[in-house]
Structures are given as structure tokens and as C-alpha cells.
Design an enzyme around this catalytic site. Structure first.
Site, mmCIF file in Angstrom:
data_model
loop_
_atom_site.group_PDB
_atom_site.id
_atom_site.type_symbol
_atom_site.label_atom_id
_atom_site.label_comp_id
_atom_site.label_asym_id
_atom_site.label_seq_id
_atom_site.Cartn_x
_atom_site.Cartn_y
_atom_site.Cartn_z
ATOM 1 N N CYS A 10 -6.625 7.074 -2.434
ATOM 2 C CA CYS A 10 -7.686 7.345 -2.819
ATOM 3 C C CYS A 10 -8.005 8.657 -2.933
ATOM 4 O O CYS A 10 -7.091 9.339 -2.525
ATOM 5 C CB CYS A 10 -8.643 7.088 -2.098
ATOM 6 N N GLY A 14 -6.148 7.255 -7.721
ATOM 7 C CA GLY A 14 -7.753 5.991 -7.707
ATOM 8 C C GLY A 14 -8.217 6.102 -9.630
ATOM 9 O O GLY A 14 -8.820 6.790 -9.752
ATOM 10 N N ASN A 69 -9.667 8.807 2.576
ATOM 11 C CA ASN A 69 -8.688 8.211 2.005
ATOM 12 C C ASN A 69 -8.060 8.010 3.408
ATOM 13 O O ASN A 69 -7.638 8.449 4.346
ATOM 14 C CB ASN A 69 -8.559 9.580 1.197
ATOM 15 N N GLY A 70 -7.200 6.678 3.106
ATOM 16 C CA GLY A 70 -6.720 5.798 4.147
ATOM 17 C C GLY A 70 -7.240 4.898 4.727
ATOM 18 O O GLY A 70 -7.885 4.041 3.674
ATOM 19 N N CYS A 104 2.801 10.855 4.896
ATOM 20 C CA CYS A 104 2.920 10.296 4.116
ATOM 21 C C CYS A 104 4.321 10.521 2.889
ATOM 22 O O CYS A 104 3.953 11.330 2.603
ATOM 23 C CB CYS A 104 1.982 9.282 3.623
ATOM 24 N N TYR A 153 6.159 9.799 -4.618
ATOM 25 C CA TYR A 153 5.487 9.293 -5.859
ATOM 26 C C TYR A 153 3.569 9.644 -5.886
ATOM 27 O O TYR A 153 3.605 9.908 -7.418
ATOM 28 C CB TYR A 153 5.172 7.693 -5.825
ATOM 29 N N SER A 155 6.352 9.105 -13.452
ATOM 30 C CA SER A 155 7.129 9.797 -11.892
ATOM 31 C C SER A 155 8.574 9.573 -11.669
ATOM 32 O O SER A 155 9.209 10.419 -10.878
ATOM 33 C CB SER A 155 6.186 8.313 -10.844
ATOM 34 N N ASP A 215 14.692 6.350 -11.114
ATOM 35 C CA ASP A 215 12.935 5.893 -11.101
ATOM 36 C C ASP A 215 12.582 6.064 -9.092
ATOM 37 O O ASP A 215 13.522 6.806 -8.745
ATOM 38 C CB ASP A 215 13.181 4.706 -10.970
ATOM 39 N N ASP A 216 11.657 6.759 -9.080
ATOM 40 C CA ASP A 216 11.586 6.726 -8.081
ATOM 41 C C ASP A 216 11.597 5.708 -6.517
ATOM 42 O O ASP A 216 12.074 6.164 -5.811
ATOM 43 C CB ASP A 216 10.123 7.131 -7.963
ATOM 44 N N CYS A 230 3.320 -1.372 4.104
ATOM 45 C CA CYS A 230 2.354 -0.463 5.146
ATOM 46 C C CYS A 230 0.805 -0.676 5.078
ATOM 47 O O CYS A 230 -0.029 -1.757 4.503
ATOM 48 C CB CYS A 230 2.431 1.172 3.514
ATOM 49 N N CYS A 275 5.911 10.434 7.626
ATOM 50 C CA CYS A 275 5.563 8.508 8.404
ATOM 51 C C CYS A 275 6.943 8.057 8.011
ATOM 52 O O CYS A 275 6.495 8.350 6.098
ATOM 53 C CB CYS A 275 4.734 8.620 8.363
ATOM 54 N N CYS A 327 7.640 2.219 5.968
ATOM 55 C CA CYS A 327 7.570 0.961 4.839
ATOM 56 C C CYS A 327 9.612 0.725 4.816
ATOM 57 O O CYS A 327 9.671 -0.043 4.203
ATOM 58 C CB CYS A 327 7.421 1.858 3.408
#
Length: 479
Positions: free
Chosen positions: A15, A42, A116-117, A250, A256, A297, A359-360, A396, A448, A451
Site C-alpha cells: 500500500c 495499490g 502499509n504492511g 524489503c 519491483y 518493471s 524480467d525483474d 511473504c 529482508c 522469500c
């Protein structure tokens, strides 16, 4: 409701939050433009809450910022303080009751928050609040935060936030509107970003610095993990209310999520993405005629790959930026041809050519295969797929919709299996060490990357324990 039923293989956005304290600006319009700049974070819903120090006015709705707000409803939002929120749902359904900012009348006056989170222990906190007699209107962890703050509204705000940081585990960047001003809160791990901006005597908070330029402001600093900043017309104060934990920003913010013109740690995101592409070219060279990107992206990564490899960069695909941003549902027939709706190949750049497609990320793998086929059908004789992040092996739980482990293609197939499934002539990902070095200049990073590794930033927490907590939470909410 905005739909995005077309094939999607990138992580879904976090968000976006914004706050402004100003005596010489139209705070509602400034928030509108800032949310417009943060729309990429978002697209399901958005809202603005404005205060004159006594009364609170709110307008929010489903859809894009430009679909929700107009001159008439913005004129009804008057004051010197405002917060705004763009939502992508990860907890709670995509519906108007879950749209933020959330508001509540408290002992200390009107309270509004944008979040956000994701909290990983929201179920435990919700149960404790229910036992104290609190009531909830939604299933979101954002309302858990709102109620946690409201129950301690008699305390000084900085003490209230300190107690929140002691009990809340997970990712949370908050903008909080009170009678005393606007507060920005960043969790002790620093999982999600928060920046402070200024234009004259007006001060602002935003998920990304790109929002500031939209309203003529400039970046002052980034809020550090465990810090709370209070902004009012004419000034700001920053306080370290909780000791920072092991920093865990993150990785996908830089890979991205964020706009390429945003700045993290004094570095333009576009430069970070080019660094990933350069490292990828060093690790996974290819014999090809052109480097191309999956737009938009993947473009900075592809530029970096091209510069390092010496293979020229050109466009091979054009993207319709409006597919999946409409209220009109595509038919089943159109949905089946979704890739062709979203991307068009540039045939003259492809015929008889060997291409590196950058690609990302690859999450589910449901886009990479059709894109490779699209390039081949347009005349490419070889397609070498390169991915600017390591294989995604774990979901995640901190606010990124990364799919379940069963849906992740890298959790189900080895490298050769993925290559066969997507139909590329060759496939390579950047290494974990290479990604860390590209983003931070050293393998000793402050990110972090759970993932990729399954090592979550919270003590004694595993994917299984977090997933169990979330299942218990959902069971208690919908029982």
C-alpha cells in the site's frame, strides 16, 4: 471495482501512505496528487482524511485515485492536516469497509490511520482487544492497530507508539492523524519505507520520495526503523521510540515495487535496478543480438544487463498500461488471450534475432511462458530468459502478495524444469549473493530476503509458524 484478471506474475504491490501538515497549501489536493504519484502501490481503493484541528472529514472509495476524487468532493475536505492511503489488500477483502484511512473518535479526539504492511501476530492482538470489550468492523490488521492506539488514547502519543512497537510484530509504516498533528511510524525492522519531505513551512510523509516532487516538495530524510516523526505546519520532530532490530528492508521495494525515481538510502531506485542487471550479466552471459525487457518493471534491469554485456538494448514488447485498470470485466475469451491484450511484440526488432529477455522476477510462471511464445511467434529465433532476482521459494507474510508456496514455480521445479515450462532456450537467475552485492555493495546487507531464503526477520519465527498464526486468525474472524 477495478479488476486485474489478466495474467499476473509479479508480486502484488504494497500500500501507499501520505501525510501533510500545511497552513499555506490545500492539503486535500496535495494529498490527491501525492496518492496519484503512489498509485503503483495499490489500485483497489483510496481515501483521504482531513482535519482542521477539531473536526475530521473523510472521503474514500473503490478504484483508482482519479476515479474516486473530483473537484467537488475535494472542496469538502478542508483543514491543515491530511493523510491519504492507496490500498492493495493482503488481509481483508477488497471492499469499501476495508478502505483506509480508518477513523475513530477517542478520548483524545478524532483519530485516523493509514497502514502499509502486515502484522504477523494480528490474531493474538485482536483476541486481546476483544477480551477487553473492543469491537471490530473489518478483518484487517490495520483496524487492530487503530484499536490498539485508541485504547491508550489517554497516554502521550510517543508513549502510545512505544507500546505499540513492543506488542506488534510485522511490517507497519503508519501515518496517524490526531488533534496534535500527524505522526509517521516505522516498525523497528524497517520492512516498509517512510520518507519526510518539505516545501517551505509545509511538511509531508510518504511511502516513497517520488510523491514529494508531485507537490513541489523535496526529500528531507528517511525515517529510520523504530522512529516516530511528528509533523505540524512549520516544523517536525523525530524520536527514536524503540530500539531498531536487525534491519530488514524489503528487497522487492528496490527490485519491483517502488517507482524508479524514488530514493532509498541516498540511491535512486533506477540505479539499484541497473546494478542488478549488470550483476546478472556478469553471472549469466548470453550470446545474443539484442537485450530486451518485460516492460515496464524489467526495463532498468535490462539496461544494466545491456551495458555490462555490450549487447545493444532495444524494445521488443510494448505494454498497454490500462489493461487491468478498468471497471469493465473482460470476457472469458479475452481473458484467455490476456497476454496479447497486455503486450504487443515489435516484429521488426525480433525477426531472425536472438534475444535476451530480462524480467525483474518470476513468481507463478504464468506470464513468462506466454511472453516467450509471443516473441517466438513474432520471429525471434532464440529467447534467453534472465531474471534479476533469485528464485522465489517462500511466501511473504509481511504485506506482499507473493502467492502460496504451492503456487511458486521455483518451489515446484528445478531450473531446467522451469526453463522447459516457460519454453526459453536458456534461463538464469541472479544469485542471492549477487543480488545482495548489487543492492548494498556488500554481501553483509540490511534487507529482508525471506522469500528467497525462508529466513524471516523475526526471532524464532518460521514460515510454518507464521502460516499457522494466520490460519488461526482467519478462523477466529470468520467463525
Amino acid at each position: 471495482m477495478v479488476t486485474d484478471d489478466l495474467p499476473m506474475d509479479s508480486p502484488r504491490e504494497a500500500c501507499g501512505v501520505f501525510g501533510i501538515a500545511a497552513a499555506d497549501m490545500d492539503v486535500a489536493k496535495a494529498t490527491f496528487y501525492a496518492l496519484y504519484a503512489l498509485q503503483h502501490r495499490g489500485q483497489e481503493s483510496a481515501g483521504i482524511a482531513v482535519s482542521d484541528g477539531r473536526q475530521l472529514a473523510v472521503h474514500k472509495g473503490m478504484g483508482l485515485v482519479s476515479q474516486i476524487f473530483d473537484e467537488e468532493n475535494l472542496q469538502g475536505l478542508t483543514g491543515t492536516l491530511a493523510i491519504g492511503h492507496n490500498r492493495y489488500s493482503t488481509k481483508g477483502t477488497s471492499s469499501l469497509p476495508n478502505t483506509q484511512p480508518f477513523t475513530l473518535e477517542t478520548f483524545a479526539g478524532p483519530l485516523a490511520i493509514g497502514h502499509n504492511g502486515n502484522l504477523i501476530n494480528a490474531g493474538v492482538l485482536r483476541t486481546a482487544l476483544l477480551e477487553e470489550g473492543a469491537g471490530f468492523n473489518t478483518a484487517t490488521d490495520s483496524e487492530v492497530i487503530l484499536m490498539s492506539l485508541a485504547r491508550r488514547a489517554r497516554l502521550p502519543w510517543m508513549e502510545n507508539f512505544r507500546l505499540l512497537m513492543e506488542e506488534a510484530e510485522g511490517a507497519y509504516t503508519l501515518v496517524v492523524l490526531t488533534q496534535d498533528g500527524i505522526f509517521g511510524v516505522r516498525d523497528p525492522w524497517g520492512l516498509r519505507p517512510l520518507a519526510l519531505g518539505r516545501r517551505g513551512d509545509s511538511y509531508m510523509l510518504a511511502s516513497e520520495s517520488c510523491a514529494f516532487a508531485t507537490v513541489g516538495a523535496s526529500l528531507v530524510c528517511e525515517i529510520e526503523p523504530g522512529q516516530v516523526v511528528r509533523i505540524r505546519p512549520g516544523g517536525y520532530e523525530i524520536e527514536q521510540v524503540a530500539p531498531p532490530r536487525r534491519r530488514a528492508f524489503c528487497t522487492f521495494e528496490e527490485i519491483y515495487f517502488a517507482r524508479p525515481d524514488s530514493v532509498f538510502a541516498d540511491r535512486l531506485v533506477h540505479q539499484s535496478r541497473q546494478a542488478l542487471g549488470r550483476q546478472l550479466a556478469l553471472e549469466a552471459p548470453a550470446d545474443a543480438d539484442w537485450v530486451m525487457s518485460v516492460p515496464d518493471s524489467g526495463t532498468p534491469h535490462a539496461i544494466g544487463y545491456a551495458r555490462e554485456s555490450g549487447i545493444p538494448y532495444t524494445e521488443g514488447l510494448t505494454k498497454s498500461r490500462y489493461i487491468g485498470r478498468t471497471f469493465i470485466q473482460p470476457s472469458d475469451e479475452l481473458r484467455r488471450t490476456g497476454i496479447a491484450m497486455k503486450f504487443n511484440p515489435l516484429g521488426d526488432n525480433l525477426t531472425g534475432q536472438r534475444v535476451v529477455l530480462v524480467d525483474d522476477s518470476i513468481v507463478r510462471g504464468n506470464t513468462a511462458g506466454p511472453l516467450v511464445a509471443l516473441l517466438r511467434n513474432a520471429g525471434a529465433i532464440e529467447v534467453h530468459l534472465r531474471v534479476a532476482c533469485p528464485p522465489i521459494l517462500h511466501p511473504c507474510f509481511m504485506g506482499v502478495d507473493m502467492a502460496s508456496r504451492e503456487e511458486l514455480i521455483a518451489a515446484r521445479h528445478d531450473l531446467e524444469g522451469i526453463r522447459r515450462q516457460v519454453g526459453a532456450d536458456s534461463l538464469a537467475y541472479i544469485s542471492l549473493e549477487g543480488m545482495r552485492t548489487a543492492l548494498s555493495g556488500t554481501a553483509d546487507h540490511e534487507y529482508c530476503d525471506a522469500c528467497f531464503t525462508g529466513a524471516y526477520p523475526f526471532e524464532s519465527v518460521t514460515a510454518e509458524s507464521i502460516e499457522g498464526e494466520i490460519k488461526l486468525e482467519l478462523a477466529s474472524v470468520f467463525a
